[in-house]
Design a protein around this motif. Structure first.
Motif: not given
Length: 896
Positions: A301-303, A324-328, A438-440, A446-447
């Protein structure tokens, strides 16, 4: 699209260098130095008529003097000398060459052929594969092959890098060497005159030593082979690409808004998304993504969960994730309670889980163990900022011990450089992805998310299209041909809407009038209010020139507006030919959205469909998404969801959602129009009005051409081969519809499988299979019709309507040499001859396709199939190690 003889290019047992040299800094000198230093254990044979040895290796005066036939020849001679060298290599039987020489297109012979064309003609006659020309060469570290003039050698690894740019190759080599990154293959394609992206992707897709494929693309030459190869390979391993020229736009003189909006980069994005390729934008991002995806565990999943010893770096990670429109992930209450037991009282009590700056490895381990049990967390990012009272190596050791057996994906970010270098190396050695910032780290996560979405798109079963719809293709084509015969390349608005209506696309009633008074009478007949538009072959965007007047309520208003319109056009565009006016009823719907739906023809990928925010401000807002046809309902939904206006279409406050199913169906029908009508090169529906009641096209324009090419050349993706549908009547009178399989057939395929006996299953899969997983069923139903085919025997009507009684499927290799078949027929209807009919139909299909051999494997106990194969003319050979018969039917020899 072919992998023929690529083994000679990528796995040669001997290499000849034509143009080898002792002159320092020459290409021939650097090439020989690299080959000799690489550790290649086969013969390396330099060719130079003026030197006895090159680099201490015996040289030969010409190709004919070589003691053995080289499997690979590397050519670095002047342009005029390339063709004589190629002729000698071809006569000697060499089957692969790398041409480093540039400028072959500029040199011509007396027959006007360029050196390049003459070289390609020789190669084609002998099936010799060519890499280049004008390339850096090739490296395969696993076999010690460095057949390049690169300044930098490379180590062995599991990533393949393929590039059109030699300059970027050298930059990437420097970048990778500084970071200790190795490669399975490093390939400079050059001008791609023979070996192209599709060929290389097909080869690398089945290479066990390649875990991920990275591409640097400047342009695509063979669009369909690229998409087919990438789609097949991306099901097995990640493919990532960088594309240069991102901001190049299409022709400015487009006849439609769609043509003006469809930038080349948007089309490329649509194409690679359809192929399952993940796009990145920098070299470092590409390598990070390749490393992450090649080590990725099954994605749940994406969390994202975050454990950190520093609140600041945790916040940076969250910012990057949201950007990046991700989910925490949200921590479960039970997780917070468990963390309260093992963490200091001042911990953050939320995600990110800040375990305080003095956290040793043991505290990390306890926090990670607890967080990984939380079902809300799909993947975990572990972060560490060095402090004076903690040891980054000790912390890393504690983390590695705790996460090495986790089934969830773990990423690490040890912030800093020298202080944390050893800890990072420990993560590398343990096979755990680690990042400097952190950004990388968040980008890598997200990749994974985006890659999984691409994989899901490849595997998702689309909903069925309603069956009660049949387009009136012949009528639509007749309207188009009438315009073409009249010398026009733009349909009138009524003609364009009539074509759309032939495909079930709802349009507003529109009638043409030749003069002002006829326009008034027509308006009276339609009823007020009406919209009045100018009708001219020379004016495409009518509203831009005062050629549209809305909400006219009387005959006087129509007469005045039409007269003024004629006068304005005559003054501003005296050369414009006016054919009269169009009159249409006014459609007003409160809360409706103005959309644009259209298609244009990209010079590389062919027809492309556009959807977005419409209206007069369409080119200012520029909110649009694109997709390659053919579309189904699933792909139509993805297209709409790729725009900002999609959120408004779902409804908000007191505005109800639009009828999305009707919108998706309109896109599918437009896709069918594009597939069926090759004469259409540009099309606009703007505005397409959408609300809860459905959609209706208020305006339409269509540009056409008499120069229609075949679908094989026009469309980047092979459409559903509907021409292969046929009705079969068996000897006992049973009627079947024989047709190619579709992605929507997956539920019926499951139902068919449920009716098979254990013996049927055993004969098909050579073992006991309870139920195929969705991923495998998707592979069987979602075919690339360019290279695979499956025919279903479907009951067309009656109580069993839609049921499948038999399936025959072939997988055809990229070279079209072998078609391996599999067939299943329900036990309860065997004996009717259906199996034989299915086999005969598939054999005929492969014969027409030019496939050389039809093959299969049959268990010795499957006497019925062995007998059928014998009757059909197959030969058979028993393979003891596998306890199967291999059955073979030559196709083209039979045809002769």
């Amino acid at each position: 699209m072919s992998t023929i003889n690529l083994d000679h290019l990528f796995k040669p047992k001997s290499v000849a260098v034509i143009g080898a040299s002792n002159r320092p800094h020459s290409v021939g000198h650097v090439l020989m130095r690299n080959l000799l230093a690489g550790g290649f254990d086969g013969p390396i044979m330099p060719v130079n008529p003026r030197s006895q040895s090159i680099g201490g290796v015996l040289a030969y005066p010409d190709v004919n003097s070589l003691p053995v036939v080289p499997e690979l020849a590397v050519i670095c001679v002047p342009p005029k000398a390339v063709v004589p060298v190629m002729e000698c290599l071809a006569e000697k039987g060499c089957l692969a060459a790398i041409v480093l020489t540039a400028g072959l297109g500029a040199e011509q012979y007396d027959d006007k052929r360029t050196v390049k064309q003459a070289m390609l003609d020789i190669a084609a006659q002998r099936k010799m594969r060519l890499l280049g020309p004008n390339c850096l060469g090739l490296m395969v570290p696993g076999i010690g092959l460095n057949a390049s003039f690169s300044h930098q050698n490379i180590g062995s690894g599991k990533i393949a890098f393929v590039s059109q740019s030699g300059a970027l190759c050298t930059a990437v080599l420097d970048w990778a060497a500084a970071r200790g990154i190795g490669f399975s293959h490093f390939i400079s394609l050059g001008e791609c005159d023979d070996v192209d992206f599709g060929d290389v992707i097909d080869y690398l897709g089945s290479d066990p030593n390649t875990r991920a494929i990275m591409l640097y693309i400047e342009s695509i030459h063979e669009r369909r082979s690229f998409i087919s190869a990438a789609r097949a390979a991306s099901r097995n391993k990640p493919i990532l690409c960088i594309k240069s020229g991102r901001f190049a736009e299409g022709a400015a003189a487009a006849a439609s808004h769609t043509g003006a909006l469809a930038g080349a980069d948007d089309v490329f994005d649509a194409a690679i998304k359809r192929a399952g390729v993940l796009r990145v934008y920098t070299v470092s991002e590409m390598f990070s993504a390749a490393e992450t995806l090649s080590r990725m565990r099954p994605f749940r999943g994406d969390k994202l969960g975050i454990v950190t010893n520093g609140g600041g770096i945790g916040v940076l990670a969250v910012d990057a994730l949201i950007e990046r429109q991700g989910h925490l992930a949200q921590l479960d209450d039970s997780t917070i309670a468990e963390l309260d037991k093992v963490l200091p009282p001042t911990w953050s009590r939320a995600n990110p889980v800040d375990i305080i700056g003095d956290a040793p490895g043991e505290r990390y381990a306890k926090a990670i163990e607890t967080v990984l049990t939380d079902s809300n967390i799909d993947s975990l990012l572990v972060m560490h900022a060095p402090t004076a009272i903690t040891d980054p190596v000790e912390v890393a050791r504690g983390v590695i011990d705790k996460i090495k057996d986790s089934k969830k994906n773990i990423l690490t970010n040890w912030v800093g450089e020298a202080t944390v270098a050893e800890a990072r190396n420990m993560f590398y050695a343990a096979g755990i992805p680690t990042y400097r910032t952190p950004e990388n780290a968040v980008a890598a996560f997200q990749h994974m998310v985006n890659y999984r979405k691409l994989q899901d798109l490849l595997m998702e079963t689309p909903p069925s299209v309603p069956r009660d719809y049949t387009p009136q293709t012949d009528k639509a084509r007749s309207i188009i041909h009438s315009a073409i015969h009249a010398g026009r390349d733009m349909l009138t608005e009524p003609e364009a809407k009539a074509v759309l209506e032939c495909y079930g696309i709802n349009t507003v009633k529109t009638i043409a009038a030749s003069d002002v008074e006829e326009a008034v009478r027509t308006a009276d007949d339609i009823g007020y209010p009406i919209a009045l538009k100018i009708l001219s072959d020379d004016i495409s965007h009518k509203s831009d020139v005062g050629g549209v007047v809305l909400n006219l309520d009387s005959s006087d208003e129509v007469r005045a507006a039409a007269t003024k319109m004629q006068r304005t056009i005559a003054q501003k565009f005296p050369k414009a030919r006016l054919r009269g006016f169009t009159i249409q009823e006014m459609v007003t719907r409160a809360g409706a959205r103005e959309l644009i739906v259209g298609m244009t023809t990209d010079p590389i990928f062919g027809p492309v469909i556009l959807f977005g925010h419409g209206g007069v401000e369409v080119e200012v807002v520029r909110d649009r998404a694109m997709a390659l046809p053919p579309l189904n309902m699933k792909l139509a939904r993805e297209l709409v969801e790729g725009t900002r206006i999609y959120k408004l279409l779902k409804g908000y406050r007191d505005v109800p959602p639009v009828n999305l199913e009707d919108l998706y169906m309109t896109l599918v029908r437009l896709s069918q129009l594009v597939v069926h009508l090759g004469e259409v090169v540009e099309l606009d529906m703007n505005p397409l009005l959408a609300d809860q009641h459905g959609v209706i096209a208020l305006d339409a324009r269509i540009k056409v051409t008499p120069k229609v090419v075949s679908d094989d050349k026009r469309l980047a993706i092979h459409p559903y081969p509907r021409h292969l549908k046929q009705e079969l009547v068996m000897d006992d009178g049973t009627t079947y519809l024989l047709r190619p399989i579709k992605p929507e057939d997956e539920p019926a395929h499951y139902e068919f499988m449920s009716r098979l006996t254990p013996e049927d299953i055993h004969f098909r899969f050579f073992g006991s299979v309870r139920e195929l997983p969705h991923s495998e069923m998707a592979r069987q139903t979602q075919l690339d019709y360019d290279r695979d085919m499956a025919f279903l025997a479907v009951v067309p009507d009656g109580p069993e309507q839609g049921q499948i009684h038999g399936i025959v499927q072939v997988v055809i290799d990229p070279n079209n040499e072998h078609a391996e078949y599999a067939i299943m027929v329900r036990s309860d209807i065997k004996g009717r001859g259906l199996g034989r009919v299915l086999m005969e139909q598939m054999i005929a299909y492969c014969r027409r396709k030019g496939t050389e051999t039809f093959i299969g494997q049959v268990l010795p106990s499957n006497r019925r199939m062995l007998t059928l194969c014998e009757k059909l003319g197959f030969s058979r050979k028993y393979i003891p190690d596998e306890d199967v018969f291999e059955v073979t039917l030559p196709l083209q020899r039979d045809a002769e």
